[in-house]
Design a protein around this motif. Sequence first.
Motif, PDB file in Angstrom:
ATOM      1  N   SER A  13      -7.959  -1.004   0.574  1.00  0.00           N
ATOM      2  CA  SER A  13      -6.501  -1.991   0.021  1.00  0.00           C
ATOM      3  C   SER A  13      -5.735  -2.188   1.262  1.00  0.00           C
ATOM      4  CB  SER A  13      -5.988  -1.141  -0.688  1.00  0.00           C
ATOM      5  OG  SER A  13      -5.880  -0.045  -0.505  1.00  0.00           O
ATOM      6  N   LEU A  14      -6.051  -0.758   1.382  1.00  0.00           N
ATOM      7  CA  LEU A  14      -4.426  -0.602   2.915  1.00  0.00           C
ATOM      8  C   LEU A  14      -4.544  -1.364   4.168  1.00  0.00           C
ATOM      9  CD1 LEU A  14      -5.673   3.735   3.611  1.00  0.00           C
ATOM     10  CD2 LEU A  14      -3.440   2.324   2.334  1.00  0.00           C
ATOM     11  N   PRO A  15      -5.364  -2.005   5.011  1.00  0.00           N
ATOM     12  CA  PRO A  15      -5.048  -2.532   5.972  1.00  0.00           C
ATOM     13  C   PRO A  15      -4.424  -3.750   4.968  1.00  0.00           C
ATOM     14  CG  PRO A  15      -7.224  -2.256   5.557  1.00  0.00           C
ATOM     15  CD  PRO A  15      -7.069  -1.803   4.843  1.00  0.00           C
ATOM     16  N   TYR A  16      -4.501  -4.209   4.113  1.00  0.00           N
ATOM     17  CA  TYR A  16      -3.445  -5.312   3.124  1.00  0.00           C
ATOM     18  C   TYR A  16      -2.022  -5.119   2.982  1.00  0.00           C
ATOM     19  CZ  TYR A  16      -8.006  -7.772   2.480  1.00  0.00           C
ATOM     20  OH  TYR A  16      -8.865  -7.850   1.914  1.00  0.00           O
ATOM     21  N   TYR A  17      -1.389  -3.787   3.228  1.00  0.00           N
ATOM     22  CA  TYR A  17      -0.082  -3.075   3.020  1.00  0.00           C
ATOM     23  C   TYR A  17       0.593  -3.496   4.103  1.00  0.00           C
ATOM     24  CZ  TYR A  17      -1.937  -2.729  -1.597  1.00  0.00           C
ATOM     25  OH  TYR A  17      -1.706  -2.727  -3.419  1.00  0.00           O
ATOM     26  N   GLU A  18      -0.692  -3.464   5.601  1.00  0.00           N
ATOM     27  CA  GLU A  18       0.470  -3.226   6.339  1.00  0.00           C
ATOM     28  C   GLU A  18       1.697  -4.010   6.666  1.00  0.00           C
ATOM     29  OE1 GLU A  18      -2.474  -4.211   9.861  1.00  0.00           O
ATOM     30  OE2 GLU A  18      -3.312  -1.566   9.064  1.00  0.00           O
ATOM     31  N   ASP A  19       1.595  -5.285   6.478  1.00  0.00           N
ATOM     32  CA  ASP A  19       3.248  -5.889   6.632  1.00  0.00           C
ATOM     33  C   ASP A  19       3.830  -6.545   5.117  1.00  0.00           C
ATOM     34  OD1 ASP A  19       1.595  -6.408   8.785  1.00  0.00           O
ATOM     35  OD2 ASP A  19       0.516  -8.317   8.507  1.00  0.00           O
ATOM     36  N   ALA A  20       3.582  -5.490   4.155  1.00  0.00           N
ATOM     37  CA  ALA A  20       4.336  -5.008   3.118  1.00  0.00           C
ATOM     38  C   ALA A  20       5.597  -5.077   3.262  1.00  0.00           C
ATOM     39  CB  ALA A  20       3.836  -4.479   1.519  1.00  0.00           C
ATOM     40  N   LEU A  21       7.072  -5.416   2.638  1.00  0.00           N
ATOM     41  CA  LEU A  21       7.898  -4.608   2.872  1.00  0.00           C
ATOM     42  C   LEU A  21       7.508  -3.234   1.587  1.00  0.00           C
ATOM     43  CD1 LEU A  21       9.786  -7.939   2.639  1.00  0.00           C
ATOM     44  CD2 LEU A  21       9.172  -6.356   3.916  1.00  0.00           C
ATOM     45  N   PRO A  22       9.087  -2.647   1.173  1.00  0.00           N
ATOM     46  CA  PRO A  22       9.011  -1.596   0.523  1.00  0.00           C
ATOM     47  C   PRO A  22       8.473  -1.553  -0.790  1.00  0.00           C
ATOM     48  CG  PRO A  22      11.162  -1.193   2.722  1.00  0.00           C
ATOM     49  CD  PRO A  22      10.324  -3.082   2.657  1.00  0.00           C
ATOM     50  N   ALA A  23       9.027  -2.331  -1.350  1.00  0.00           N
ATOM     51  CA  ALA A  23       9.163  -2.705  -3.059  1.00  0.00           C
ATOM     52  C   ALA A  23       7.691  -2.891  -3.437  1.00  0.00           C
ATOM     53  CB  ALA A  23       9.925  -3.750  -3.231  1.00  0.00           C
ATOM     54  N   HIS A  24       6.631  -3.714  -2.317  1.00  0.00           N
ATOM     55  CA  HIS A  24       5.284  -4.145  -2.817  1.00  0.00           C
ATOM     56  C   HIS A  24       4.432  -2.898  -1.316  1.00  0.00           C
ATOM     57  CE1 HIS A  24       7.560  -6.198  -5.096  1.00  0.00           C
ATOM     58  NE2 HIS A  24       6.639  -6.198  -5.782  1.00  0.00           N
ATOM     59  N   ASP A  25       4.813  -2.024  -1.089  1.00  0.00           N
ATOM     60  CA  ASP A  25       3.877  -1.421  -0.549  1.00  0.00           C
ATOM     61  C   ASP A  25       3.042  -0.226  -0.996  1.00  0.00           C
ATOM     62  OD1 ASP A  25       5.065   0.698  -1.156  1.00  0.00           O
ATOM     63  OD2 ASP A  25       6.775   0.999   1.117  1.00  0.00           O
ATOM     64  N   CYS A  26       2.081   0.233   0.095  1.00  0.00           N
ATOM     65  CA  CYS A  26       1.082   0.675  -0.162  1.00  0.00           C
ATOM     66  C   CYS A  26       1.294   2.310  -1.011  1.00  0.00           C
ATOM     67  CB  CYS A  26      -0.410   1.862   1.056  1.00  0.00           C
ATOM     68  SG  CYS A  26       1.096   2.885   2.201  1.00  0.00           S
ATOM     69  N   PHE A  27       3.228   2.462  -0.463  1.00  0.00           N
ATOM     70  CA  PHE A  27       3.427   3.728  -2.011  1.00  0.00           C
ATOM     71  C   PHE A  27       3.788   3.001  -2.937  1.00  0.00           C
ATOM     72  CE2 PHE A  27       4.705   4.325   3.285  1.00  0.00           C
ATOM     73  CZ  PHE A  27       4.240   5.733   2.950  1.00  0.00           C
ATOM     74  N   HIS A  28       3.726   2.238  -3.031  1.00  0.00           N
ATOM     75  CA  HIS A  28       4.028   1.614  -4.562  1.00  0.00           C
ATOM     76  C   HIS A  28       2.676   1.623  -5.150  1.00  0.00           C
ATOM     77  CE1 HIS A  28       4.530  -0.801  -8.282  1.00  0.00           C
ATOM     78  NE2 HIS A  28       3.672  -1.807  -7.009  1.00  0.00           N
ATOM     79  N   ALA A  29       1.093   1.028  -4.403  1.00  0.00           N
ATOM     80  CA  ALA A  29       0.140   1.015  -5.016  1.00  0.00           C
ATOM     81  C   ALA A  29      -0.226   2.308  -5.460  1.00  0.00           C
ATOM     82  CB  ALA A  29      -0.529   0.750  -3.857  1.00  0.00           C
TER      83      ALA A  29
END
Length: 221
Positions: A13-29
């Motif tokens: 999953s981590l590569p998919y979150y590279e362009d995520a904004l803070p509300a839905h990033d890898c830390f949210h996951a």
Amino acid sequence: MTQTIGPLARELSLPYYEDALPAHDCFHAKRVRDLSIRLADRSDRSVDRDVLAAAAWLHDVGRPLERTGAIDDHDEWAAAEAVALLDSEGVPADAVDAVEHCIRAHSIRSSSPEPETTEAELLFDADKLDATGAVGVVRLACIVGERSGRAGERYAAIDDSSIPDAEAPDVPDVTILREWARERLDELHTPPARRLGEARWDFMEDFFAQFYAEIGVDAER
């Protein structure tokens, strides 16, 4: 397959979150993963924690594409992508199907199917709880900021006086965050989630009382 699917899903999953904004990033996951396992530990039902963890890591991999308009529905896209990824790693079909259902059913949207398994209910609940409490105030504020200026999207004004020469501004004030949190808490499925949700709601009530006191607005208006 040499590793359990929870850690495998994290890696995938981590590569998919590279362009995520803070509300839905890898830390949210990660928060959703950790919270869903916490809820599972408090549940009196049998839970496949590996399926639950995998679904948590993969549930929002479509968010960056949805934000840019490349896809219309991050739930459906993420579910299909998760199936392809897990199939390619040799994950058993029953586990893949279970993860897929969790992801398809995790959204609060009216078009999303109802969770039909304990794992799906726990993922849904953990995802909604991440929009409540102290973290929720910050996350929801981020979401409002992401949407500000888009046609047809609601956004928040910190104080009515920030709108020059407007007696009745046509934008909602920051209580939109309160409304969104309450909406999510009202949809929770499991007793452990509802108990935690009410504790977080108590904090949010105190937060908004302090907020209105600071800006000199009657919270009951």
